[in-house]
Design a protein around this motif. Structure first.
Motif, PDB file in Angstrom:
ATOM      1  N   ALA A  53      -4.393  28.620  21.563  1.00 39.49           N
ATOM      2  CA  ALA A  53      -5.312  29.761  21.620  1.00 39.49           C
ATOM      3  C   ALA A  53      -6.546  29.481  20.766  1.00 39.49           C
ATOM      4  N   LEU A  54      -7.711  29.876  21.277  1.00 34.31           N
ATOM      5  CA  LEU A  54      -8.977  29.698  20.571  1.00 34.31           C
ATOM      6  C   LEU A  54      -9.228  30.904  19.680  1.00 34.31           C
ATOM      7  N   ILE A  55      -9.526  30.647  18.419  1.00 32.91           N
ATOM      8  CA  ILE A  55      -9.887  31.684  17.448  1.00 32.91           C
ATOM      9  C   ILE A  55     -11.333  31.431  17.054  1.00 32.91           C
ATOM     10  N   ASP A  56     -12.169  32.448  17.230  1.00 35.13           N
ATOM     11  CA  ASP A  56     -13.590  32.316  16.896  1.00 35.13           C
ATOM     12  C   ASP A  56     -14.004  33.548  16.101  1.00 35.13           C
ATOM     13  N   GLN A  57     -14.299  33.332  14.830  1.00 33.05           N
ATOM     14  CA  GLN A  57     -14.771  34.413  13.970  1.00 33.05           C
ATOM     15  C   GLN A  57     -16.208  34.175  13.534  1.00 33.05           C
ATOM     16  N   GLY A  58     -16.927  33.378  14.293  1.00 37.82           N
ATOM     17  CA  GLY A  58     -18.345  33.207  14.055  1.00 37.82           C
ATOM     18  C   GLY A  58     -18.784  31.886  13.476  1.00 37.82           C
ATOM     19  N   ASP A  59     -18.048  31.324  12.526  1.00 37.70           N
ATOM     20  CA  ASP A  59     -18.504  30.097  11.880  1.00 37.70           C
ATOM     21  C   ASP A  59     -17.965  28.848  12.561  1.00 37.70           C
ATOM     22  N   ARG A  60     -16.684  28.660  12.440  1.00 34.13           N
ATOM     23  CA  ARG A  60     -16.061  27.453  12.980  1.00 34.13           C
ATOM     24  C   ARG A  60     -14.875  27.832  13.847  1.00 34.13           C
ATOM     25  N   PRO A  61     -15.050  27.861  15.160  1.00 30.58           N
ATOM     26  CA  PRO A  61     -13.900  28.153  16.030  1.00 30.58           C
ATOM     27  C   PRO A  61     -12.820  27.096  15.833  1.00 30.58           C
ATOM     28  N   PHE A  62     -11.582  27.500  15.966  1.00 32.91           N
ATOM     29  CA  PHE A  62     -10.465  26.569  15.841  1.00 32.91           C
ATOM     30  C   PHE A  62      -9.361  26.992  16.799  1.00 32.91           C
TER      31      PHE A  62
END
Length: 183
Positions: A53-62
């Motif tokens: 799953a892709l997690i994107d909180q604005g700075d560095r997606p992981f």
């Protein structure tokens, strides 16, 4: 002779029920995840994330490559939230949450997250930037470099560690171990 009761008109269209997105399938999936977080059941919360799953909180997606990654991400969320609005349907939805105090301390305000949900699992979790002026919405410590999962405190730098019996129980990462809840 056929008599219709007063007020009944068989030619009038049926009223269309307004769709309640909060109680849709997607809404139930998101609320199930929120309930697991509320109970601090991070294993159950991790269940809602698909492998990779892709997690994107604005700075560095992981990406959450493993269940352990998903567990750590969920344990690192500093706030708790209530789902107040849900737009869209099918695989893509936009959820609006009202933030409240969580393990990271006091939280307030609103945050929006765009989800891609497939077979009851989040394949993408994208926190949108705060468009209002003021403080940015809190992010998980997993998205911040040098921060301990599940804590609001940064990791202790390696050079500041002292050799003591108390420090001997700390994991090598410099993050204090979380103690289990009493039974």
């Amino acid at each position: 002779m056929l008599i219709a009761p007063a007020g009944c008109d068989s030619d009038s269209p049926e009223p269309v029920a307004k769709r309640d997105n909060l109680h849709s399938y997607d809404g139930r999936v998101i609320r199930g995840w929120l309930l697991a977080l509320e109970r601090q059941d991070y294993g159950q919360a991790a269940y809602y994330f698909a492998p990779g799953a892709l997690i994107d909180q604005g700075d560095r997606p992981f990406r959450l490559r493993t269940e352990d990654d998903a567990f750590a991400f969920n344990a690192s969320l500093p706030c708790r939230a209530d789902l107040i609005r849900l737009k869209g349907g099918g695989a893509h939805v936009l959820a609006t949450f009202r933030l409240r105090a969580g393990p990271g301390g006091g939280c307030s305000g609103f945050v929006k997250v765009r989800y891609t949900i497939r077979k009851g699992k989040f394949t993408e979790w994208r926190q949108l930037p705060n468009i209002r002026r003021g403080p940015a919405p809190p992010r998980s410590s997993a998205a911040l470099q040098g921060v301990c999962p599940g804590a609001a405190a940064p990791r202790a730098p390696a050079e500041s560690r002292r050799a003591s019996p108390e420090r001997a129980v700390e994991p090598r990462s410099g993050c204090p171990r979380r103690r289990g809840r009493p039974s």
